[in-house]
Design a protein around this motif. Structure first.
Motif, PDB file in Angstrom:
ATOM      1  N   GLY B 168       1.267  -0.819  -0.230  1.00 56.58           N
ATOM      2  CA  GLY B 168       0.014  -0.292   0.108  1.00 56.58           C
ATOM      3  C   GLY B 168       0.515   1.242   0.284  1.00 56.58           C
ATOM      4  N   SER B 171       1.177   2.110   3.394  1.00 58.29           N
ATOM      5  CA  SER B 171       1.354   1.381   4.182  1.00 58.29           C
ATOM      6  C   SER B 171       2.660   2.185   5.358  1.00 58.29           C
ATOM      7  CB  SER B 171       1.621  -0.268   4.146  1.00 58.29           C
ATOM      8  OG  SER B 171       2.796   0.343   3.051  1.00 58.29           O
ATOM      9  N   GLU B 214      -5.548  -2.631  -3.599  1.00 57.49           N
ATOM     10  CA  GLU B 214      -5.610  -1.997  -1.884  1.00 57.49           C
ATOM     11  C   GLU B 214      -6.240  -2.283  -1.372  1.00 57.49           C
ATOM     12  OE1 GLU B 214      -6.701   2.449  -1.623  1.00 57.49           O
ATOM     13  OE2 GLU B 214      -5.503   3.007  -3.705  1.00 57.49           O
ATOM     14  N   THR B 217      -3.391  -5.571   0.044  1.00 51.77           N
ATOM     15  CA  THR B 217      -2.614  -5.372   0.277  1.00 51.77           C
ATOM     16  C   THR B 217      -2.229  -6.267   2.308  1.00 51.77           C
ATOM     17  OG1 THR B 217      -2.443  -2.853   1.075  1.00 51.77           O
ATOM     18  CG2 THR B 217      -2.055  -3.463  -1.360  1.00 51.77           C
ATOM     19  N   GLY B 218      -1.015  -6.427   1.547  1.00 52.54           N
ATOM     20  CA  GLY B 218      -0.757  -6.849   2.881  1.00 52.54           C
ATOM     21  C   GLY B 218      -0.990  -8.172   3.128  1.00 52.54           C
ATOM     22  N   PHE B 229      -0.001 -12.677   6.615  1.00 52.46           N
ATOM     23  CA  PHE B 229      -1.044 -11.188   6.124  1.00 52.46           C
ATOM     24  C   PHE B 229       0.265 -10.111   7.149  1.00 52.46           C
ATOM     25  CE2 PHE B 229      -3.638  -7.263   7.691  1.00 52.46           C
ATOM     26  CZ  PHE B 229      -3.948  -7.079   6.432  1.00 52.46           C
ATOM     27  N   GLY B 231      -0.048  -6.163   8.504  1.00 54.16           N
ATOM     28  CA  GLY B 231      -0.613  -4.787   8.343  1.00 54.16           C
ATOM     29  C   GLY B 231       0.035  -4.031   8.372  1.00 54.16           C
ATOM     30  N   GLN B 233       2.205  -3.736   5.796  1.00 50.74           N
ATOM     31  CA  GLN B 233       2.210  -3.105   4.191  1.00 50.74           C
ATOM     32  C   GLN B 233       0.717  -3.251   3.701  1.00 50.74           C
ATOM     33  OE1 GLN B 233       4.956  -6.953   3.164  1.00 50.74           O
ATOM     34  NE2 GLN B 233       3.330  -6.638   1.008  1.00 50.74           N
ATOM     35  N   ALA B 234      -0.233  -3.413   4.609  1.00 48.34           N
ATOM     36  CA  ALA B 234      -1.908  -2.564   4.160  1.00 48.34           C
ATOM     37  C   ALA B 234      -1.536  -0.880   3.801  1.00 48.34           C
ATOM     38  CB  ALA B 234      -2.569  -3.560   5.383  1.00 48.34           C
ATOM     39  N   GLU B 235      -2.607  -0.873   2.551  1.00 49.41           N
ATOM     40  CA  GLU B 235      -2.983   0.123   3.044  1.00 49.41           C
ATOM     41  C   GLU B 235      -4.062   0.762   3.880  1.00 49.41           C
ATOM     42  OE1 GLU B 235      -1.795   2.442   1.068  1.00 49.41           O
ATOM     43  OE2 GLU B 235      -3.545   4.144   0.596  1.00 49.41           O
ATOM     44  N   ALA B 252      -5.938  -2.332   9.935  1.00 46.40           N
ATOM     45  CA  ALA B 252      -6.232  -3.023   7.925  1.00 46.40           C
ATOM     46  C   ALA B 252      -6.219  -5.238   9.373  1.00 46.40           C
ATOM     47  CB  ALA B 252      -5.073  -3.161   7.013  1.00 46.40           C
TER      48      ALA B 252
END
Lengths: 388, 456
Positions: B168, B171, B214, B217-218, B229, B231, B233-235, B252
């Motif tokens: 993201g 992120s 988007e 992501t994660g 997963f 988090g 890396q998550a948008e 996320a």
């Protein structure tokens, strides 16, 4: 093409191995392919070390990077121009260099960067696209898109040769593929019986007839699986209606004990090119051969007497249609600041630009098609003048 | 031609007839066979994949530090890994050979192809095996949405469609590493919509793809971390896919991704797309609209309950009406040939991987189906004309001439073999031709090379 398949199958089956001399074979005609020029693309799988094939011994930084590899004319490499020397295993090709039928581009690459996976690198090389497309849109190959742009193409116009799948030729346009070591060792009786069995099933009947036709001409034998065998078959097709052929030579991944590994691979490459020249005879004069690899290897040799996956590398070209006997394109240097990511030879031009200019010269393909369809997003730049 | 249900079921829904076991007598028997394919004794787990990756990384590091012994240890392990495709092919063939009805193993192939992954390089081989064992098999008899979640959050899929490198832009990882120019990769999101669920002709647009990318992501795979997963890396924030909003409250969560996949699995377009694919694979390259309609209706009524859809397929009149309109793909062809010759799974499992490579793996590549290496995420082509090319048919004939004598000793009498392999479905021309072969070897080859045996 009006010859009855059934009659044809029967004739070849009865005649068996002497079918090459069969009068009916000559009566089969296909729509004439576009022009007389021929293009052969050899994919070198495994990442060829361009710095060892074309050794820049005149570069003052080479010796420090490679104490025992790419050591130049003092150790048997053949001097080409006072700066570059040819790996000794390519000595059989030196006469071609002298005749202006062999040339090199020292530092090219596809747009592939940083990940250095063989498979992804080969996919991108054969797809001919950039990194920005979804994988599925990268599926077809650039030689197939070239076919889609050519007038008068038949299924004979392009051949992918060998058992290895050639992504470079897959796509919407018809293209043949054949592994020349295929052996259809059916007795004449079995052939007739199969002909009878397939008779009412057009798909099987036609595929079998074509297979028989190619197999009888190719005279399948085990040695036909090696690079020279692929080249021999490719030449036989190119002497007929085929104008584009592609095959691959594997065995370049020299992480350790590089002299042995690259020596064997270069032997195969040299044999393939010499076999093409011999097999093509007078047609060699109208032929361009491009040999390209997915990426180069590290500028420094590693601790195992080999090199690891890199970025920039050399492309080889051969054939009577090229203006060889010279090195084309810029040399980036091997100094600390010259290397890509501090480790790899810096590519000075996109390898696709050379392929594009070759196709433009050989087949008159439009620049617009080359830059938008065949190699989407490529800037071909100036004509490198690679063809005679 | 009127073909009995047992023969239709064995030839069209399984791997053909066998001298060792009777074909399934009823639809219930065919359906019941799926349960046998849900697990496998030699299942590969993600834990094994992590351990193998760890070992390979260690050996690679040691090799880079130099020394002949380290180079040799690295070489030995990558060689071992490079034989995994042969080990995998061998175990899958063995399962298919021994399966009484075969429908379950055919479904393993079908679903593994719907969720195509490609094992590139020695490191990925084990992961591809785990993908089938962990994401496909357990869900064969469940709901489609559960298989979709399992497949599209599996490390093999994350790696194949580049989800593991999708970050993201807003992120924490991207903000903390501006020099790395991290960003979105849409590959898995796009294929989730276009290939795995709605289909490319459905009503969605680029914004939906972008929003799903988007949202996804994660998802990533790190060999030293549990789960898939990350988090960081998550948008951040909510995403809207096809008009529905996911996430946005708090950090996320992978559950929001699961929710979006579940919704995608339940759209009517998904029901139709998957019904078409099942009909195209099992019945005809161009299935009739009526059968697609019928399967779609069951899919929608049952919310993608796969056994209900299978039952509708097995019981459909098109099963008989489209007999032999499909061509066996190379894997099916080899298994069907061996099955007809009476080869057992045990016999296959006793063959050295090197011989599997020469006799099966290379043969399949020449027939156009290199094992586990389809060219793109849309998997193997369905049309018969993609398989029965001069090269593809020549490779089948070559195999039929060469291999039976190595697998069956003695070779069966060709006339009896014809009856075993094709039952009552052998046509006049083939029945006429087989007894006229000059040798047993060629008689058997003609049966296996025949269009009737290659079709199903």
């Amino acid at each position: 093409m009006m010859l009855s398949r059934r009659l044809f199958l029967k004739s070849t089956a009865l005649i068996g191995c002497s079918a090459a001399a069969h009068p009916l074979l000559n009566t089969i005609s296909f729509a004439s392919a576009p022009g007389e020029n021929r293009l052969v693309v050899i994919i070198l799988r495994g990442a060829m070390d361009g710095l060892d094939v074309l050794q820049p011994y005149g570069d003052r930084d080479l010796a420090a990077l490679r104490p025992t590899l790419s050591v130049g004319p003092d150790h048997g490499a053949l001097d080409l121009d006072g700066f570059f020397a040819l790996h000794p295993a390519l000595a059989p090709l030196f006469p071609l260099w002298q005749a202006g039928q062999l040339g090199f581009v020292p530092a090219v690459s596809t747009p592939y960067r940083d990940k250095r996976s063989h498979f992804d690198g080969q996919d991108l090389l054969e797809a001919g696209t950039g990194n920005d497309l979804p994988i599925r849109l990268q599926q077809g190959g650039w030689l197939n898109r070239l076919l889609q742009d050519m007038p008068g193409v038949t299924s004979q116009t392009a051949y992918s040769v060998g058992a290895e799948e050639m992504l470079i030729l897959t796509g919407k346009a018809p293209a043949r593929s054949w592994a020349p070591d295929a052996q259809l060792r059916l007795s004449a009786q079995a052939q007739l019986l199969l002909d009878h069995v397939y008779h009412d099933d057009a798909m099987f009947r036609e595929a079998a007839a074509e297979a028989t036709e190619i197999a009888t001409e190719a005279m399948g034998d085990r040695s036909a699986a090696d690079a020279a065998g692929l080249a021999r078959f490719a030449a036989s097709r190119l002497n007929a209606d085929t104008r584009i052929a592609s095959f691959s030579i594997a065995g370049w991944d020299s992480h350790a004990n590089q002299p042995l590994i690259i020596g064997k691979a270069l032997d195969r490459l040299a044999q393939a090119i010499l076999t093409l020249r011999e097999g093509l005879g007078p047609n060699w004069a109208k032929t361009t051969v491009l040999a390209m690899t997915e990426f180069g290897r590290t500028a420094r040799q590693n601790g195992s007497g080999g090199t690891d996956h890199g970025t920039g590398g050399a492309m080889l070209m051969a054939g009577g249609a090229i203006r060889g006997g010279r090195i084309i394109g810029d040399w980036p240097g091997l100094g600390e600041g010259d290397l890509y990511a501090g480790r790899d030879l810096m590519p000075t031009r996109d390898v696709r630009a050379y392929a594009a200019w070759a196709m433009r010269g050989m087949f008159g393909t439009g620049r617009d098609s080359l830059e938008t369809t065949i190699f989407p997003g490529l800037d071909m730049g100036d004509d490198p003048g690679m063809l005679a | 031609m009127s073909v009995s249900f047992p023969e239709l079921a064995a030839i069209r829904l399984g791997y053909g007839l066998s001298p060792l076991m009777a074909p399934p007598q009823s639809a219930a028997e065919v359906l019941g066979s799926v349960a046998l394919s849900l697990t496998t004794d030699d299942a590969v787990t993600l834990q094994q994949v992590r351990e193998s990756a760890e070992k390979l990384a260690g050996l690679t590091k040691a090799r880079a530090e130099g020394g002949a012994a380290a180079t040799e240890r690295h070489r030995a392990y990558t060689t071992e890994l490079s034989f995994l495709p042969m080990v995998d092919l061998r175990r899958r063939m063995a399962r298919a050979l021994d399966a009484p009805a075969g429908f379950g193993e055919r479904l393993v192939q079908f679903w593994a192809d719907h969720f195509t992954v490609r094992a590139d390089g020695s490191g990925a081989q084990m992961m591809a095996m785990a993908f089938v064992d962990e994401a496909i098999r357990p869900h064969l008899n469940g709901r489609f949405e559960d298989m979709l979640i399992a497949a599209n959050t599996h490390p093999m899929m994350l790696r194949y469609l580049n989800q593991d490198t999708s970050v993201g832009p807003g992120s924490r990882v991207a903000r903390n590493n501006p020099q790395r120019q991290l960003g979105l990769n849409e590959n898995l999101a796009r294929e989730t919509i276009e290939l795995h669920t709605l289909g490319v002709n459905a009503d969605y647009d680029q914004t939906d793809v972008r929003q799903l990318a988007e949202l996804m992501t994660g998802l990533t795979f790190r060999r030293r971390h549990e789960g898939v997963f990350n988090g960081n890396q998550a948008e951040p924030g909510a995403e809207v896919v096809l008009g529905r909003s996911y996430g946005g409250d708090g950090p996320a969560r992978i559950e929001d991704i699961h929710a979006a996949l579940t919704d995608l699995a339940r759209y009517p377009a998904t029901a139709r797309h998957l019904s078409f694919k099942l009909a195209q694979h099992f019945l005809a390259d161009q299935p009739r609209k009526a059968v697609i309609d019928d399967l779609t209706a069951v899919w929608r009524e049952t919310r993608g309950d796969l056994p209900s859809v299978y039952a509708a397929l097995i019981g459909h009149q098109e099963l008989a009406a489209t007999f032999r309109q499909k061509v066996r793909q190379p894997f099916d062809y080899l298994v069907a040939a061996m099955r007809a010759l009476g080869v057992t799974g045990q016999q296959i499992l006793a063959i050295e991987p090197k011989r599997i490579r020469n006799d099966m793996h290379r043969a399949m590549a020449r027939m156009g189906q290199p094992w586990n290496r389809p060219t793109g995420p849309d998997g193997w082509p369905e049309p018969a004309s993609d398989w029965i090319t001069p090269q593809g048919l020549a490779a089948r004939i070559e195999w039929a001439l060469k291999m039976p004598a190595r697998l069956a000793d003695p070779l069966p009498d060709p006339r009896g073999f014809l009856a075993v392999a094709l039952g009552d479905t052998a046509g006049e021309a083939l029945t006429w031709a087989v007894p006229k072969a000059e040798s047993v070897l060629e008689g058997v080859a003609i049966v296996l090379a025949s269009n009737e045996f290659n079709r199903r």
